[in-house]
Design a protein around this motif. Structure first.
Motif, mmCIF file in Angstrom:
data_model
loop_
_atom_site.group_PDB
_atom_site.id
_atom_site.type_symbol
_atom_site.label_atom_id
_atom_site.label_comp_id
_atom_site.label_asym_id
_atom_site.label_seq_id
_atom_site.Cartn_x
_atom_site.Cartn_y
_atom_site.Cartn_z
ATOM 1 N N THR A 162 0.844 -1.214 0.000
ATOM 2 C CA THR A 162 0.000 0.000 0.000
ATOM 3 C C THR A 162 0.867 1.248 0.000
ATOM 4 O OG1 THR A 162 -0.337 -0.522 2.330
ATOM 5 C CG2 THR A 162 -2.309 -0.119 1.021
ATOM 6 N N HIS A 163 0.285 2.336 -0.483
ATOM 7 C CA HIS A 163 0.936 3.644 -0.381
ATOM 8 C C HIS A 163 0.557 4.254 0.945
ATOM 9 C CE1 HIS A 163 1.649 3.949 -4.677
ATOM 10 N NE2 HIS A 163 0.487 3.404 -4.814
ATOM 11 N N ASP A 164 1.459 4.984 1.537
ATOM 12 C CA ASP A 164 1.101 5.653 2.792
ATOM 13 C C ASP A 164 0.393 6.977 2.514
ATOM 14 O OD1 ASP A 164 3.139 7.166 1.838
ATOM 15 O OD2 ASP A 164 4.447 6.945 3.591
ATOM 16 N N GLN A 165 0.129 7.306 1.214
ATOM 17 C CA GLN A 165 -0.515 8.594 0.932
ATOM 18 C C GLN A 165 -2.030 8.479 0.775
ATOM 19 O OE1 GLN A 165 1.917 10.118 -2.322
ATOM 20 N NE2 GLN A 165 3.694 9.614 -1.067
ATOM 21 N N ASP A 166 -2.576 7.312 1.035
ATOM 22 C CA ASP A 166 -4.019 7.158 1.079
ATOM 23 C C ASP A 166 -4.443 7.337 2.539
ATOM 24 O OD1 ASP A 166 -6.597 6.109 1.399
ATOM 25 O OD2 ASP A 166 -6.349 4.788 -0.339
ATOM 26 N N PRO A 167 -5.276 8.355 2.848
ATOM 27 C CA PRO A 167 -5.626 8.606 4.249
ATOM 28 C C PRO A 167 -6.191 7.383 4.955
ATOM 29 C CG PRO A 167 -6.678 10.208 2.783
ATOM 30 C CD PRO A 167 -5.927 9.265 1.910
ATOM 31 N N ASP A 168 -6.982 6.573 4.233
ATOM 32 C CA ASP A 168 -7.596 5.409 4.867
ATOM 33 C C ASP A 168 -6.551 4.405 5.356
ATOM 34 O OD1 ASP A 168 -10.177 6.333 4.563
ATOM 35 O OD2 ASP A 168 -10.362 5.481 2.545
ATOM 36 N N ALA A 169 -5.390 4.412 4.714
ATOM 37 C CA ALA A 169 -4.341 3.478 5.122
ATOM 38 C C ALA A 169 -3.874 3.775 6.542
ATOM 39 C CB ALA A 169 -3.158 3.566 4.158
ATOM 40 N N HIS A 170 -4.122 4.988 7.001
ATOM 41 C CA HIS A 170 -3.661 5.353 8.345
ATOM 42 C C HIS A 170 -4.670 4.942 9.410
ATOM 43 C CE1 HIS A 170 -0.041 7.489 6.976
ATOM 44 N NE2 HIS A 170 -0.754 7.523 5.860
ATOM 45 N N GLU A 171 -5.885 4.635 8.992
ATOM 46 C CA GLU A 171 -6.872 4.039 9.891
ATOM 47 C C GLU A 171 -6.606 2.531 9.979
ATOM 48 O OE1 GLU A 171 -9.354 5.163 11.696
ATOM 49 O OE2 GLU A 171 -10.341 3.238 12.134
ATOM 50 N N ASP A 172 -6.472 1.937 8.812
ATOM 51 C CA ASP A 172 -6.192 0.499 8.715
ATOM 52 C C ASP A 172 -5.683 0.281 7.288
ATOM 53 O OD1 ASP A 172 -6.166 -2.264 8.552
ATOM 54 O OD2 ASP A 172 -8.349 -2.488 8.646
ATOM 55 N N GLN A 173 -4.474 -0.228 7.190
ATOM 56 C CA GLN A 173 -3.846 -0.394 5.870
ATOM 57 C C GLN A 173 -4.742 -1.171 4.902
ATOM 58 O OE1 GLN A 173 -0.335 -2.739 6.168
ATOM 59 N NE2 GLN A 173 0.509 -2.085 4.211
ATOM 60 N N MET A 174 -5.541 -2.092 5.442
ATOM 61 C CA MET A 174 -6.365 -2.914 4.568
ATOM 62 C C MET A 174 -7.521 -2.128 3.950
ATOM 63 S SD MET A 174 -4.559 -5.440 4.673
ATOM 64 C CE MET A 174 -5.497 -6.305 3.435
#
Ligand SMILES: NC(=O)c1ccc[n+]([C@@H]2O[C@H](COP(=O)([O-])OP(=O)(O)OC[C@H]3O[C@@H](n4cnc5c(N)ncnc54)[C@H](OP(=O)(O)O)[C@@H]3O)[C@@H](O)[C@H]2O)c1
Length: 451
Positions: free
Chosen positions: A149-161
């Motif tokens: 995953t990219h760390d630039q998707d905000p949702d990834a910071h809630e849960d990478q999945m």
């Protein structure tokens, strides 16, 4: 520059600087499918599709390294069910995934190739790091988690999945682990458990991480002490780890398998309640379109006869064949946690049994980096054992995939890449003794007929 120099440097205990000083070859040996063959099994029944004809082992071009990536010399890898899906081009050709991924950006466009290097698990040694990599360096001995995953998707910071661009390495992306080299994101790396051989370390993360999220992590069924958990495929890839997690967490596993031999492995592991679905001859579908509720009831009665109650949790993945039964037998207020549909994804169940009895279906997919890290920690501490039963050379990746396709393998099948033979790579023999050779090698000993 040949891969042999990298292999020799690793075998002779070369330092990280030694490895960093070696050139990365322009091509490397890899198990892959070909775009030109993606229609080769058209109109064939799934069971007749043979991964030995679609999986090739040969040289592919090494991709350019992105700043947030590392190159790993792969010592061992493993067959996952997604390797089977790729090799039989079901439910669709994975070249579709590569093309979709390639549209996301400059670095992703490298993944659009006429070959697809498969493999979503590996152990190995870091030989090169991109200039944005912080925590890893050449010489680090690692295992690789499958989530990209990219760390630039905000949702990834809630849960990478939850990230829209979350992909499975070596399935939805190229340059997978069944190869001598692999190029992966630094955020996929974890430390190799020191007491395991290369191949024992390579087989775990995809399946064990998936089972961890389904049963233990904050996003799944959140099993608690005393929970009765019905585990389909109790000696399979994900099922083999699930049973261990239920036992470790104070739950009561009821494992379903399809032979007395598989039941024997589970009893050796400490799982006393086992149902042989072949011997019981469950027929949940009376024909292609009709389910038979009396067969669901028969399974439910069987579980009650073993443990006196209904399952709090059903660990579901066979899909179409079993979902109706799984929803029916789950306890009032209980949870069906699902991550797959091996026998078909168009699922049918009687919704009355779900809503009237306040049951929940929880979906789950792989494990985020933190869950994979927690899982790897359990393996490293010897709390969870690898369920590796057999080891194949890279040249026989197709044979190994066929065995999984035909449901003839137990637990996980490992594949040796740069590691010249099984049993190498243990760096803490004292810890291995402490954890216990017999516990670590249960599935291997069973496959050799030694139990
Ligand atoms: N979403 C994710 O993150 C994720 C991750 C890993 C795996 N998966 C998926 O999960 C599924 C299982 O993976 P795996 O690695 O555990 O595969 P596996 O090693 O082949 O084990 C699956 C087990 O399920 C049982 N099974 C197969 N068909 C069945 C059926 N019709 N009814 C009842 N039981 C059946 C078999 O056990 P018995 O014959 O002994 O009963 C088999 O050993 C695959 O579809 C895979 O793609 C998903």
């Amino acid at each position: 520059m040949s891969i042999d120099q990298i292999k020799d440097a690793i075998e002779s205990g070369g330092t990280g600087d030694d490895l960093a000083g070696l050139a990365i070859p322009d091509t490397y040996r890899a198990a892959h499918t070909l775009r030109s063959e993606q229609e080769m099994f058209a109109d064939m029944a799934s069971a007749d599709k043979d991964p030995r004809t679609s999986l090739h082992v040969g040289q592919v071009a090494t991709p350019e390294l992105a700043p947030d990536e590392v190159v790993v010399a792969v010592m061992a890898s493993a067959i996952n069910y997604n390797t089977v899906w790729t090799s039989v081009f079901e439910p669709l050709s994975t070249f579709f995934f590569l093309d979709r991924f390639a549209r996301e950006g400059h670095w992703e466009s490298r993944h659009r190739q006429d070959f697809h290097v498969v493999g979503s698990d590996a152990s190995g040694v870091v030989v090169r790091v991109g200039n944005a990599v912080r925590n890893w360096k050449p010489g680090d001995r690692v295992v690789i988690a499958p989530v990209v995953t990219h760390d630039q998707d905000p949702d990834a910071h809630e849960d990478q999945m939850l990230a829209a661009n979350q992909r499975a390495w070596g399935f939805e992306t190229n340059f997978g682990g069944l190869a001598d080299l692999t190029t992966v994101r630094a955020s996929q790396l974890l430390r190799k458990p020191t007491h395991l051989s290369w191949e024992e370390a390579a087989v775990n993360l995809l399946c064990a991480g998936t089972s961890y999220r389904m049963l233990v992590g904050a996003h799944g069924a959140r099993m608690k002490q005393g929970d009765i958990v019905l585990v389909w495929g109790g000696t399979g890839g994900i099922g083999g780890y699930a049973v261990q997690m239920v036992l470790n967490g104070g739950g009561i596993p009821v494992a379903v398998v399809s032979s007395p031999e598989r039941a024997e492995v589970l009893r050796e592991l400490g799982c006393e309640l086992v149902i042989d679905r072949k011997a019981e001859d469950y027929r949940f579908w009376s024909d292609e379109h009709t389910q038979d509720e009396s067969e669901w009831r028969r399974l439910g009665k069987k579980v009650r006869s073993l443990i006196g109650d209904d399952p709090d949790i059903v660990f579901e993945h066979p899909g179409r064949q079993t979902m109706g039964a799984s929803v029916f037998i789950t306890k009032r207020g209980g949870t069906i946690v699902t991550c797959a549909a091996t026998s078909g994804y168009m699922i049918e169940y009687d919704n009355r049994h779900l809503w009237m009895k306040l049951k929940s279906i929880v979906s789950s997919h792989f494990a985020n980096y933190q869950e994979a890290w927690e899982m790897n920690r359990l393996i490293d501490r010897g709390v969870i054992q690898p369920v590796m039963s057999e080891v194949f050379p890279l040249d026989q990746t197709g044979e190994a995939a066929l065995k999984v396709h035909r449901n003839q393998g137990e637990g996980k099948l490992a594949v040796l890449c740069l590691s010249p033979e099984a049993g190498m790579g243990v760096s803490d023999a004292e810890k291995r003794d402490r954890i216990g050779e017999d516990r670590i090698t249960l599935y291997q000993r069973h496959a050799r007929g030694e139990l």
